[in-house]
Motif scaffolding. Sequence first.
Motif, PDB file in Angstrom:
ATOM      1  N   MET A   1      77.911  46.540  21.573  1.00 37.90           N
ATOM      2  CA  MET A   1      76.800  47.653  21.597  1.00 37.90           C
ATOM      3  C   MET A   1      75.929  47.063  23.426  1.00 37.90           C
ATOM      4  O   MET A   1      75.994  45.717  23.328  1.00 37.90           O
ATOM      5  N   VAL A   2      75.190  47.897  23.892  1.00 40.13           N
ATOM      6  CA  VAL A   2      74.545  47.124  25.193  1.00 40.13           C
ATOM      7  C   VAL A   2      73.677  47.755  25.065  1.00 40.13           C
ATOM      8  O   VAL A   2      73.331  48.762  24.641  1.00 40.13           O
ATOM      9  N   ASP A   3      72.688  46.794  25.438  1.00 42.07           N
ATOM     10  CA  ASP A   3      71.785  47.752  25.795  1.00 42.07           C
ATOM     11  C   ASP A   3      71.165  48.057  26.869  1.00 42.07           C
ATOM     12  O   ASP A   3      71.142  47.762  27.969  1.00 42.07           O
ATOM     13  N   TYR A   4      70.379  49.833  27.292  1.00 40.92           N
ATOM     14  CA  TYR A   4      70.264  50.638  28.153  1.00 40.92           C
ATOM     15  C   TYR A   4      68.643  51.122  28.040  1.00 40.92           C
ATOM     16  O   TYR A   4      67.868  50.948  27.209  1.00 40.92           O
ATOM     17  N   GLY A  35      74.750  53.956  17.769  1.00 41.28           N
ATOM     18  CA  GLY A  35      74.160  52.809  18.178  1.00 41.28           C
ATOM     19  C   GLY A  35      72.707  53.124  18.030  1.00 41.28           C
ATOM     20  O   GLY A  35      72.417  53.582  16.946  1.00 41.28           O
ATOM     21  N   THR A  36      71.927  52.277  18.415  1.00 42.08           N
ATOM     22  CA  THR A  36      70.102  52.160  17.601  1.00 42.08           C
ATOM     23  C   THR A  36      69.035  52.086  18.691  1.00 42.08           C
ATOM     24  O   THR A  36      69.418  51.995  19.719  1.00 42.08           O
ATOM     25  N   THR A  38      65.706  52.533  20.557  1.00 39.41           N
ATOM     26  CA  THR A  38      65.116  50.942  20.106  1.00 39.41           C
ATOM     27  C   THR A  38      63.311  51.608  20.723  1.00 39.41           C
ATOM     28  O   THR A  38      62.570  50.993  20.042  1.00 39.41           O
ATOM     29  N   SER A  66      70.232  50.833  22.702  1.00 36.18           N
ATOM     30  CA  SER A  66      71.736  49.714  22.129  1.00 36.18           C
ATOM     31  C   SER A  66      73.168  51.272  21.696  1.00 36.18           C
ATOM     32  O   SER A  66      72.449  51.445  20.789  1.00 36.18           O
ATOM     33  N   SER A  67      73.379  50.920  22.612  1.00 34.31           N
ATOM     34  CA  SER A  67      74.555  52.027  22.179  1.00 34.31           C
ATOM     35  C   SER A  67      76.185  51.615  22.978  1.00 34.31           C
ATOM     36  O   SER A  67      76.158  50.232  24.028  1.00 34.31           O
ATOM     37  N   ARG A  92      71.338  49.722  32.815  1.00 33.89           N
ATOM     38  CA  ARG A  92      71.700  48.173  31.552  1.00 33.89           C
ATOM     39  C   ARG A  92      70.730  47.914  31.936  1.00 33.89           C
ATOM     40  O   ARG A  92      70.371  46.847  32.818  1.00 33.89           O
ATOM     41  N   ARG A  93      70.008  47.207  30.651  1.00 32.53           N
ATOM     42  CA  ARG A  93      69.129  45.973  30.206  1.00 32.53           C
ATOM     43  C   ARG A  93      69.594  44.977  30.751  1.00 32.53           C
ATOM     44  O   ARG A  93      70.653  44.294  29.717  1.00 32.53           O
ATOM     45  N   GLU A  95      71.063  41.124  29.409  1.00 26.95           N
ATOM     46  CA  GLU A  95      71.128  40.219  28.135  1.00 26.95           C
ATOM     47  C   GLU A  95      69.868  39.551  28.266  1.00 26.95           C
ATOM     48  O   GLU A  95      69.854  38.545  29.127  1.00 26.95           O
TER      49      GLU A  95
END
Length: 123
Positions: A1-4, A35-36, A38, A66-67, A92-93, A95
């Motif tokens: 999962m990647v934060d966007y 994904g989630t 947020t 996140s997805s 992309r946010r 980390e």
Amino acid sequence: MVDYEILLLLDPDLAEEPQAEVITRVRDLIEKGGGTFTRHDVWGKRKLAYEIDKKADGNYHLLLFSSAPETLDEVSRVLKIDDNVMRHMATRRPEGGPAGPLPVAAPMSHDAVIDDLAEEDED
């Protein structure tokens, strides 16, 4: 999962209900892709730097989630064909970055800027 995060620019003539439908559609796509979702920040109507489709204003919405990258591709594809979406930008946010918007710092006075420049010259 990647934060966007996605910044959406919606049609200023759009009522609250159709705006909510766009957000709900994006949220459903994210959750169906595993994904989630947020956060959703409504920035409201703001003046544009230049007109888009003869419109000088736009409604801004910031979505954090996140997805998987494939899910982001599908969300972007759907947003491109939605007539209510004037523009969108996905990023992309980093980390370990902040979970929410950062507060804006107080403006510096002219004297403080001059003092900072003088200190840099001394170094």
